[in-house]
Write an enzyme that holds these catalytic residues in place. Sequence first.
Site, PDB file in Angstrom:
ATOM      1  N   GLU A 172       0.878  -1.112   0.063  1.00 49.42           N
ATOM      2  CA  GLU A 172       0.154  -0.146  -0.021  1.00 49.42           C
ATOM      3  C   GLU A 172       0.822   1.282  -0.146  1.00 49.42           C
ATOM      4  OE1 GLU A 172      -3.935  -2.002   1.525  1.00 49.42           O
ATOM      5  OE2 GLU A 172      -3.199  -0.191   2.363  1.00 49.42           O
TER       6      GLU A 172
ATOM      7  N   CYS B 180      -1.867   9.435   2.625  1.00 53.34           N
ATOM      8  CA  CYS B 180      -1.605   8.852   1.364  1.00 53.34           C
ATOM      9  C   CYS B 180      -2.795   9.221   0.315  1.00 53.34           C
ATOM     10  CB  CYS B 180      -1.633   7.296   1.388  1.00 53.34           C
ATOM     11  SG  CYS B 180      -2.987   6.613   2.367  1.00 53.34           S
TER      12      CYS B 180
HETATM   13  P1  NAD Z   1       8.912   4.252   4.240  1.00 51.45           P
HETATM   14  O1  NAD Z   1       8.843   3.323   3.126  1.00 51.45           O
HETATM   15  O2  NAD Z   1      10.026   5.233   4.583  1.00 51.45           O
HETATM   16  O3  NAD Z   1       8.696   3.277   5.468  1.00 51.45           O
HETATM   17  C1  NAD Z   1       7.753   2.359   5.764  1.00 51.45           C
HETATM   18  C2  NAD Z   1       8.200   1.051   6.638  1.00 51.45           C
HETATM   19  O4  NAD Z   1       9.275   0.633   6.038  1.00 51.45           O
HETATM   20  C3  NAD Z   1       8.637   1.841   7.843  1.00 51.45           C
HETATM   21  O5  NAD Z   1       8.232   0.671   8.771  1.00 51.45           O
HETATM   22  C4  NAD Z   1      10.172   1.436   7.625  1.00 51.45           C
HETATM   23  O6  NAD Z   1      11.144   1.332   8.879  1.00 51.45           O
HETATM   24  C5  NAD Z   1      10.228   0.408   6.756  1.00 51.45           C
HETATM   25  N1  NAD Z   1      11.313   0.054   5.912  1.00 51.45           N
HETATM   26  C6  NAD Z   1      12.166   1.010   5.087  1.00 51.45           C
HETATM   27  N2  NAD Z   1      13.125   0.544   4.499  1.00 51.45           N
HETATM   28  C7  NAD Z   1      12.868  -0.676   4.463  1.00 51.45           C
HETATM   29  C8  NAD Z   1      13.638  -2.079   4.070  1.00 51.45           C
HETATM   30  N3  NAD Z   1      14.674  -1.961   3.164  1.00 51.45           N
HETATM   31  N4  NAD Z   1      13.111  -3.254   4.145  1.00 51.45           N
HETATM   32  C9  NAD Z   1      12.019  -3.515   4.943  1.00 51.45           C
HETATM   33  N5  NAD Z   1      11.534  -2.454   5.725  1.00 51.45           N
HETATM   34  C10 NAD Z   1      11.857  -0.873   5.429  1.00 51.45           C
HETATM   35  O7  NAD Z   1       7.472   5.329   4.376  1.00 51.45           O
HETATM   36  P2  NAD Z   1       6.829   6.112   5.381  1.00 51.45           P
HETATM   37  O8  NAD Z   1       7.610   7.501   5.593  1.00 51.45           O
HETATM   38  O9  NAD Z   1       6.870   5.223   6.966  1.00 51.45           O
HETATM   39  O10 NAD Z   1       5.313   6.304   4.992  1.00 51.45           O
HETATM   40  C11 NAD Z   1       5.220   7.506   4.107  1.00 51.45           C
HETATM   41  C12 NAD Z   1       4.517   6.571   2.732  1.00 51.45           C
HETATM   42  O11 NAD Z   1       3.531   5.837   2.969  1.00 51.45           O
HETATM   43  C13 NAD Z   1       3.753   7.900   1.860  1.00 51.45           C
HETATM   44  O12 NAD Z   1       4.568   7.527   0.374  1.00 51.45           O
HETATM   45  C14 NAD Z   1       2.612   7.402   1.802  1.00 51.45           C
HETATM   46  O13 NAD Z   1       1.813   7.896   0.807  1.00 51.45           O
HETATM   47  C15 NAD Z   1       2.530   5.919   2.202  1.00 51.45           C
HETATM   48  N6  NAD Z   1       1.296   5.666   2.749  1.00 51.45           N
HETATM   49  C16 NAD Z   1       0.306   4.717   1.828  1.00 51.45           C
HETATM   50  C17 NAD Z   1      -0.796   4.207   2.490  1.00 51.45           C
HETATM   51  C18 NAD Z   1      -1.674   3.530   1.662  1.00 51.45           C
HETATM   52  O14 NAD Z   1      -2.763   3.026   2.325  1.00 51.45           O
HETATM   53  N7  NAD Z   1      -1.713   3.303   0.382  1.00 51.45           N
HETATM   54  C19 NAD Z   1      -1.083   4.419   3.891  1.00 51.45           C
HETATM   55  C20 NAD Z   1      -0.052   5.482   4.539  1.00 51.45           C
HETATM   56  C21 NAD Z   1       1.000   5.797   3.979  1.00 51.45           C
END
Ligand code: NAD
Length: 457
Positions: free
Chosen positions: A229, A263
């Site tokens: 997502e 998001c």
């Molecule tokens: P992010 O991708 O930086 O991190 C998300 C999660 O992934 C965190 O828990 C992080 O620690 C983990 N992570 C990071 N690198 C990783 C790796 N290499 N392997 C495994 N895990 C890893 O995103 P964020 O800043 O937490 O969230 C913001 C983003 O999320 C925005 O783009 C937003 O649009 C999106 N979002 C989407 C939805 C949806 O339902 N579509 C909902 C909320 C947020």
Amino acid sequence: MLKIVNPANHDVLAELPEDGSYAVRKKYERARAAQPAWAATPIRKRLEHIKSFRDEIVNMHDTLARTLTQEVGKPIKQSRNELKGLLTRIDFFLGEAAAALREEKVFADATQHLEERISHEPLGVIANISAWNYPYFVGSNVFVPALIAGNAVLYKPSEFATLTGKHIADMLHRAGIPDDVFVSVIGGAVTGSALLRQPVDGVFFTGSYATGAKIGAVAGRKMIKVQLELGGKDPVYVCDDVDVKTAAAGLADGAFYNTGQSCCSVERIYVHEKIHDEFVAEFVAEVNGFKLGDPLDEQTYIGAITRRPQLEVLRKQVTDARKKGAMVLTGGGSVERKGNWFEPTVLTQVNHRMAVMREESFGPIIGIQRVVDDVEAVHLMNDTEYGLTAGVYTANEKRARRVLAQVKSGSVYWNCCDRVSPRLPWSGVGHSGIGLTLSTYGIQTFTRPKAWHLRSA
Ligand code: NAD
């Protein structure tokens, strides 16, 4: 050590040990060992635990809201709204799960002594890697139905919402979910990758496209179920037949609620040329009424920017747009106060050569572009790698349906925006992701459908 910092004033809230590879491995082994007994527990019992979890949320409400606000900088009223919405989602799962997970008879023929059935088997041990912007929503969309369906869950909250993640784990355990069936894994990207090295049966991720693409590649090699997502660049088209003031108020809220860090925040607005100037004036007036300030203050509407590096992304988008001819009608830069702050910013005279109309802003910035007709609006709405939500404001339902049918997007809105319903599937097209949560599909997605061919003679 993981330092938890309040983004509104840079106070250190806590320092917590991060899980390294060895700790993650041990947690995985505990979850693997515990899962069969959990799956064998009658669904009625599993639902009772989730009901108790709901009671915990009600009892802990004020503490939870305060922690969320301090940890991510979300205005306190909006933290409370998230908790209220969480209860509604849990109620949906409590009401629908038993029917969605019931074994189905899909064919029977007495002459052949044949019956065909589908059962919904839990996947096993799943990884739930979560984002910080709505930690209760995006987390519970996964772990609540996953647990009800009989899975063990390794839950990694975002490193920016770890205290909330700890509250969630404590409440689930107090509600009777065994410690080894819901296990929180603490840390950032390195811990997340360690989690993905475990032989889990599925990975359910919420976060950015950049991270999602890496996770998808890992899951592809492992041949495990993957749901991603991801982000959005959500457009809305305002037609020439609307009540301008009402549309402007709705869309200002859709763009700036949660300080634009949703998001499904409105990220691009296209306005029919006949009402463009009037709409912009109403919109700016609305935005100028938003109070920015201490997130714990009841009157605050614009809170802090959770991740400090995002300030640079926002500044760059404004500079790039200005250089290419955009006008900044309000805001435009950081705020001089301790913490991570950015002014609510409205840009006009924008176009698709500007990053602000193409790349996810994930902050309090909006670009408003003039269009000549519905055809141009649809073309621009689809001119993106993303496809999470899209909306149209018009008095004419036929026109709305015609426009929305042509837009590539997981969710579409007529005269509303920035809205999620537990009854409807939440999914994205293109870089907005793969798979779905919510709705009854979002319960069955945590299971493997097993096909039963039964011949009695
Ligand atoms: P992010 O991708 O930086 O991190 C998300 C999660 O992934 C965190 O828990 C992080 O620690 C983990 N992570 C990071 N690198 C990783 C790796 N290499 N392997 C495994 N895990 C890893 O995103 P964020 O800043 O937490 O969230 C913001 C983003 O999320 C925005 O783009 C937003 O649009 C999106 N979002 C989407 C939805 C949806 O339902 N579509 C909902 C909320 C947020």
